[in-house]
Each structure stands twice: as structure tokens, then as C-alpha cells.
Design a protein around this motif. Structure first.
Motif, PDB file in Angstrom:
ATOM      1  N   ASN A 113      -5.964   3.982   3.251  1.00 30.55           N
ATOM      2  CA  ASN A 113      -4.679   3.338   2.968  1.00 30.55           C
ATOM      3  C   ASN A 113      -4.074   2.614   4.159  1.00 30.55           C
ATOM      4  OD1 ASN A 113      -4.569   6.257   3.553  1.00 30.55           O
ATOM      5  ND2 ASN A 113      -2.387   5.897   3.774  1.00 30.55           N
TER       6      ASN A 113
ATOM      7  N   ALA B 285      -2.300  14.114   2.049  1.00 27.12           N
ATOM      8  CA  ALA B 285      -2.391  14.871   0.785  1.00 27.12           C
ATOM      9  C   ALA B 285      -3.751  15.542   0.652  1.00 27.12           C
ATOM     10  CB  ALA B 285      -2.129  13.957  -0.409  1.00 27.12           C
TER      11      ALA B 285
ATOM     12  N   ALA C 200       0.847  -1.198   0.000  1.00 29.28           N
ATOM     13  CA  ALA C 200       0.000   0.000   0.000  1.00 29.28           C
ATOM     14  C   ALA C 200       0.884   1.250   0.000  1.00 29.28           C
ATOM     15  CB  ALA C 200      -0.939  -0.004   1.199  1.00 29.28           C
TER      16      ALA C 200
ATOM     17  N   GLN D 181      -5.932   4.065  -3.543  1.00 29.85           N
ATOM     18  CA  GLN D 181      -5.780   2.657  -3.150  1.00 29.85           C
ATOM     19  C   GLN D 181      -6.757   1.739  -3.876  1.00 29.85           C
ATOM     20  OE1 GLN D 181      -3.333   1.386  -1.363  1.00 29.85           O
ATOM     21  NE2 GLN D 181      -2.445   3.258  -0.539  1.00 29.85           N
TER      22      GLN D 181
ATOM     23  N   ASN E  59      -4.893  15.243  -5.744  1.00 26.67           N
ATOM     24  CA  ASN E  59      -5.731  15.680  -4.616  1.00 26.67           C
ATOM     25  C   ASN E  59      -5.644  17.197  -4.437  1.00 26.67           C
ATOM     26  OD1 ASN E  59      -6.477  13.057  -4.046  1.00 26.67           O
ATOM     27  ND2 ASN E  59      -5.032  12.766  -2.382  1.00 26.67           N
TER      28      ASN E  59
ATOM     29  N   HIS F 260      -5.846  10.723   3.760  1.00 28.79           N
ATOM     30  CA  HIS F 260      -4.389  10.846   3.603  1.00 28.79           C
ATOM     31  C   HIS F 260      -3.995  12.314   3.824  1.00 28.79           C
ATOM     32  CE1 HIS F 260      -0.489  10.807   1.445  1.00 28.79           C
ATOM     33  NE2 HIS F 260      -0.494   9.518   1.706  1.00 28.79           N
TER      34      HIS F 260
ATOM     35  N   CYS G 198       4.046   8.116   3.870  1.00 33.97           N
ATOM     36  CA  CYS G 198       4.358   9.537   3.809  1.00 33.97           C
ATOM     37  C   CYS G 198       4.482  10.147   5.193  1.00 33.97           C
ATOM     38  CB  CYS G 198       3.286  10.285   3.026  1.00 33.97           C
ATOM     39  SG  CYS G 198       2.876   9.450   1.523  1.00 33.97           S
TER      40      CYS G 198
ATOM     41  N   MET H  26     -12.106   9.566   0.821  1.00 35.05           N
ATOM     42  CA  MET H  26     -11.331   8.562   0.091  1.00 35.05           C
ATOM     43  C   MET H  26     -12.149   7.309  -0.184  1.00 35.05           C
ATOM     44  SD  MET H  26      -8.891   7.778   3.363  1.00 35.05           S
ATOM     45  CE  MET H  26      -7.405   7.617   2.428  1.00 35.05           C
TER      46      MET H  26
ATOM     47  N   GLY I 270       1.068  12.278  -9.613  1.00 39.20           N
ATOM     48  CA  GLY I 270       0.656  11.271  -8.629  1.00 39.20           C
ATOM     49  C   GLY I 270      -0.547  11.708  -7.817  1.00 39.20           C
ATOM     50  N   GLY I 271      -0.847  10.899  -6.806  1.00 44.91           N
ATOM     51  CA  GLY I 271      -2.029  11.127  -5.983  1.00 44.91           C
ATOM     52  C   GLY I 271      -1.994  12.467  -5.262  1.00 44.91           C
TER      53      GLY I 271
HETATM   54  N1  PLP Z   1      -3.734   9.096  -1.163  1.00 41.57           N
HETATM   55  C1  PLP Z   1      -3.604   7.872  -0.632  1.00 41.57           C
HETATM   56  C2  PLP Z   1      -4.816   7.197  -0.068  1.00 41.57           C
HETATM   57  C3  PLP Z   1      -2.372   7.234  -0.609  1.00 41.57           C
HETATM   58  O1  PLP Z   1      -2.261   6.020  -0.071  1.00 41.57           O
HETATM   59  C4  PLP Z   1      -1.235   7.907  -1.157  1.00 41.57           C
HETATM   60  C5  PLP Z   1       0.099   7.295  -1.101  1.00 41.57           C
HETATM   61  O2  PLP Z   1       0.463   6.646  -0.145  1.00 41.57           O
HETATM   62  C6  PLP Z   1      -1.429   9.179  -1.712  1.00 41.57           C
HETATM   63  C7  PLP Z   1      -2.678   9.748  -1.695  1.00 41.57           C
HETATM   64  C8  PLP Z   1      -0.286   9.937  -2.315  1.00 41.57           C
HETATM   65  O3  PLP Z   1      -0.022   9.423  -3.615  1.00 41.57           O
HETATM   66  P1  PLP Z   1       1.385   9.722  -4.322  1.00 41.57           P
HETATM   67  O4  PLP Z   1       2.411   8.926  -3.597  1.00 41.57           O
HETATM   68  O5  PLP Z   1       1.184   9.236  -5.733  1.00 41.57           O
HETATM   69  O6  PLP Z   1       1.602  11.180  -4.271  1.00 41.57           O
END
Ligand code: PLP
Length: 388
Positions: free
Chosen positions: A156, A101, A10, A184, A76, A99, A330, A152, A71-72
């Protein structure tokens, strides 16, 4: 070096060799800039646009709904910023288990754009209380306040799933904008984004054996937004910067491989998850779980009451070359521990570890980790006996 037993999928997954193979030509022979009008530039442009179409088809969307990002986290941030700046949202409803983010982006909007925010009530194990979501939206709608809801699709850390169709339906009923962090779940479940009714959805390539630093933001028809990153006119003027061509190719290839065999892989990964759950349950009745058999099948969150500190257990596991995590990758180094475990009221002074699986995980990896845990628990038990 010892063989690594990797149970932290994950956090990130290994790049599938077939994905790498698809990417390599775009770092070597097809290196043209997609914005250049000569032949190798046009080839890159065609590759990016066919990847976009492939991704859209796999997610029940149109190519015009898909924006490639880093990326995520970027997806976001783009969705949340745009909902406030471009779509008139002045209140954000989210959950304390999102998360960082999402949480830190919401915090930033509250501090800098003068919007307000609230958390939706959570049921045990972090499920969203839909009646509370509806009550909050009704209150705000009665005051003429436009809301952004950011929830979400799957957590995660503990794997709790959200019924995004139901959340969308409620948001749409009250004129709210709905963003879902699907980092996820995209690549792990069949998802039809257009049918789900979400306005924004985020995904990340490195969660399903694609390259790191790749992702998408899905934006539904009729949602007009401006960029988070300004510069050139790439991504239809919504995300400046020369496209990460090989990353985009890798994202599309990884998603297509994930969806080709989704049902079999889900079955296989579920069997690993159930196997570990059963082995840990048999080890000690004290061991409990924050994930259920119906939550995200790639994640198993486990409480070990005989060990007081997640970091300590992770250090022992690391010494045995077992990779797992105490929370989101993170937030490593965050001394306050997992905000998710705290939010679900499980801060019971015991180690909580997330084990997470992928199609590359072998049953022997799970068995090795279970044996390692058994040895560590025995060591802790003996230490207590000795100390006593
Ligand atoms: N959102 C969730 C639920 C995540 O699990 C993650 C990464 O762990 C992210 C956002 C961030 O994604 P990225 O690593 O692509 O920036």
C-alpha cells in the motif's frame, strides 16, 4: 475553503454517487433485518445474498467462498487467527512490509498462541524472494511444522506487486496455508481467486469508491474455520452480528462498477501516474521513486532528498490543500515513520511521500500538486541559501 487536491486514494477513496444511490434504499425503505422472516426481512436477505453472488462472480469465486466483514483489518485478523486456531499452523511466514493489520495480528498470535514467525527475504523495492520462501517452507515441512504464509498482493505504500499464483503454487507444494491481503488490488485488477490458489484473501470496499467499514474475506473450498466474532448465526455462523446491509450493497455495487470499466480506468490512472513521475523527474534529478512503472498503478512513492522529514513536507502540502501521505493512513501519528520504507533499506533521511490516484483524480490535480511541490522545494532551497 480552498479546493482540495486529493492524491491519497490508497488511504481511502470518495464514495461514488451511484454507490450511495444503491445503498440509500437499504437505510430507508428496505430496513428489515435479514434474519427476520417477514417480507422486509426477506427482502434484505435476498439483497445480501444477491450481493454475495455478484461479488463472487466478479472475483472468480462461488458465493459460499465469500464472507462479508467490516473491512481489510477484520478479514486479515480472521484469516490469521483461524489458520493458527483451526488449521494447525504453528509457524507464520510473512514480510516486514505488510500492513499493520497483518503484522500486529501475527505478533498477537506469537505472543498469545505460542506460534513462531519469520520474515521472507526481500529483493530491492520489497519484492518477495521466492527462493527464500521456498527454502523456509522446505525446512519447516521437513520438521513436520505446518506454516501459514501471509503476503500482500500489492504494497500500500510503494506499490510492489506479488505474483500470487506463484506464491500459492509454492505454498500448496509444501502444504502451507496461503493468505493474501488483496486490499490494494481487489477492485483495481481482474482477479480470479479460485484460479489463483489462495486459501484466504482480504478486500476492503473503501479502496475502490465503496463505503468505509465494508470488506470481504474469501475462503477457498475445503478450508474450515471458526469465527473471530461470536454471537448470532450470521454469515453461515462464521461472523456474528446483524449484517451491514447497506454497506454490503455498496461494496457489491462499487466492485461491479470498478470491474465494468477496469481496463479503461487502469489506462487512465496509469497515465496520471506516469505524468506525475515525468513532471517530478524533470523538476530535479535528486528526486527518486520507490515505485516502478510495473508496480501498482494507483501509487507513486517519491523520495525528496532535499527535505529531511516527510511530516514537514506533508504539512506544507496540507497548507496548499494537497492531500498525500507519508505511509499507511493507519500509522498516522506513528513517530517511527514508515516501517515499509525502513524495511526496504531506504531510510536515507529524506522525505518520502506516497501520492495515489483514482478514477476521480484529474490531470489538473496532478499539475497543481507538482506546482505546489516545486514551490515548496524552491522555498527550502532558498531557506538553505539564506541560512548559509
Ligand atoms: N491492508 C492494506 C494493504 C491496506 O492498505 C489497508 C488500509 O489502508 C488495510 C489492510 C486495512 O483495511 P481497512 O481500512 O478496510 O480495515
Amino acid at each position: 475553503m480552498n479546493k482540495i487536491t486529493y492524491l491519497d486514494n490508497a488511504a481511502t477513496t470518495s464514495l461514488d454517487p451511484a454507490v450511495l444511490e444503491a445503498m440509500v434504499p437499504y437505510m430507508t425503505i428496505n430496513y428489515g433485518n435479514p434474519s427476520s422472516s417477514y417480507s422486509i426481512g426477506r427482502q434484505s436477505r435476498m439483497a445480501v445474498e444477491s450481493a454475495r453472488k455478484q461479488v463472487a462472480d466478479l472475483l472468480g469465486a462461488k458465493a459460499t467462498n465469500i464472507y462479508f466483514t467490516s473491512g481489510g483489518t477484520e478479514s486479515n485478523n480472521t484469516a490469521i487467527t483461524s489458520a493458527v486456531r483451526d488449521l494447525g499452523c504453528t509457524h507464520i511466514i510473512t514480510s516486514p512490509t505488510e500492513h499493520h493489520a497483518v503484522l500486529h495480528s501475527v505478533e498477537h498470535q506469537c505472543n498469545c498462541a505460542g506460534v513462531t514467525s519469520s520474515y521472507v527475504k526481500l529483493l530491492p523495492l520489497g519484492a518477495v524472494d521466492f527462493s527464500d520462501l521456498e527454502a523456509q517452507l522446505a525446512d519447516k515441512a521437513a520438521l513436520g511444522v505446518k506454516c501459514l504464509v501471509s503476503l500482500m498482493h500489492a504494497n500500500n505504500e510503494i506499490g510492489t506487486l506479488l505474483d500470487i499464483n506463484r506464491a500459492s503454487e509454492i505454498c500448496n507444494r509444501y502444504g502451507a496455508i496461503f493468505h493474501s491481503d488483496c486490499v490494494q488490488t481487489i477492485g483495481h485488477y481482474p482477479i480470479n481467486l479460485a484460479a489463483s490458489g489462495v486459501h484466504f484473501a482480504s478486500a476492503s470496499g473503501h479502496k475502490f469508491h465503496g463505503p468505509k467499514g465494508t470488506g470481504i474475506l474469501y475462503v477457498s473450498d475445503g478450508i474450515n474455520f471458526s469465527p473471530l466474532i461470536y454471537g448470532g448465526g450470521q454469515e453461515r455462523r462464521k461472523r456474528a452480528g446483524t449484517e451491514n446491509v447497506h454497506g454490503i450493497i455498496g461494496f457489491a455495487k462499487a466492485l461491479s462498477m470498478a470491474m465494468d470499466n477496469q481496463a479503461e480506468e487502469e489506462k487512465y490512472i496509469r497515465s496520471l501516474n506516469n505524468h506525475m513521475r515525468a513532471a517530478l523527474s524533470a523538476m530535479s534529478p535528486e528526486i527518486t521513486f520507490n515505485s516502478t512503472e510495473t508496480s501498482l498503478y494507483t501509487v507513486l512513492s517519491v523520495n525528496f532528498p532535499s527535505i529531511k522529514d516527510s511530516e514537514l513536507l506533508l504539512t506544507f502540502l496540507d497548507q496548499m490543500s494537497v492531500c498525500a501521505s507519508g505511509g499507511s493512513a493507519c500509522s498516522t501519528g506513528d513517530e517511527q515513520g514508515s516501517h515499509v520504507i525502513a524495511a526496504i533499506g531506504k531510510k536515507i533521511g529524506c522525505a518520502t511521500i506516497r501520492f495515489s490516484f483514482s478514477r476521480m483524480t484529474k490531470e489538473e490535480d496532478v499539475d497543481f500538486a507538482v506546482k505546489a511541490i516545486s514551490n515548496i522545494l524552491e522555498l527550502f532551497g532558498n531557506a538553505e541559501v539564506t541560512a548559509g
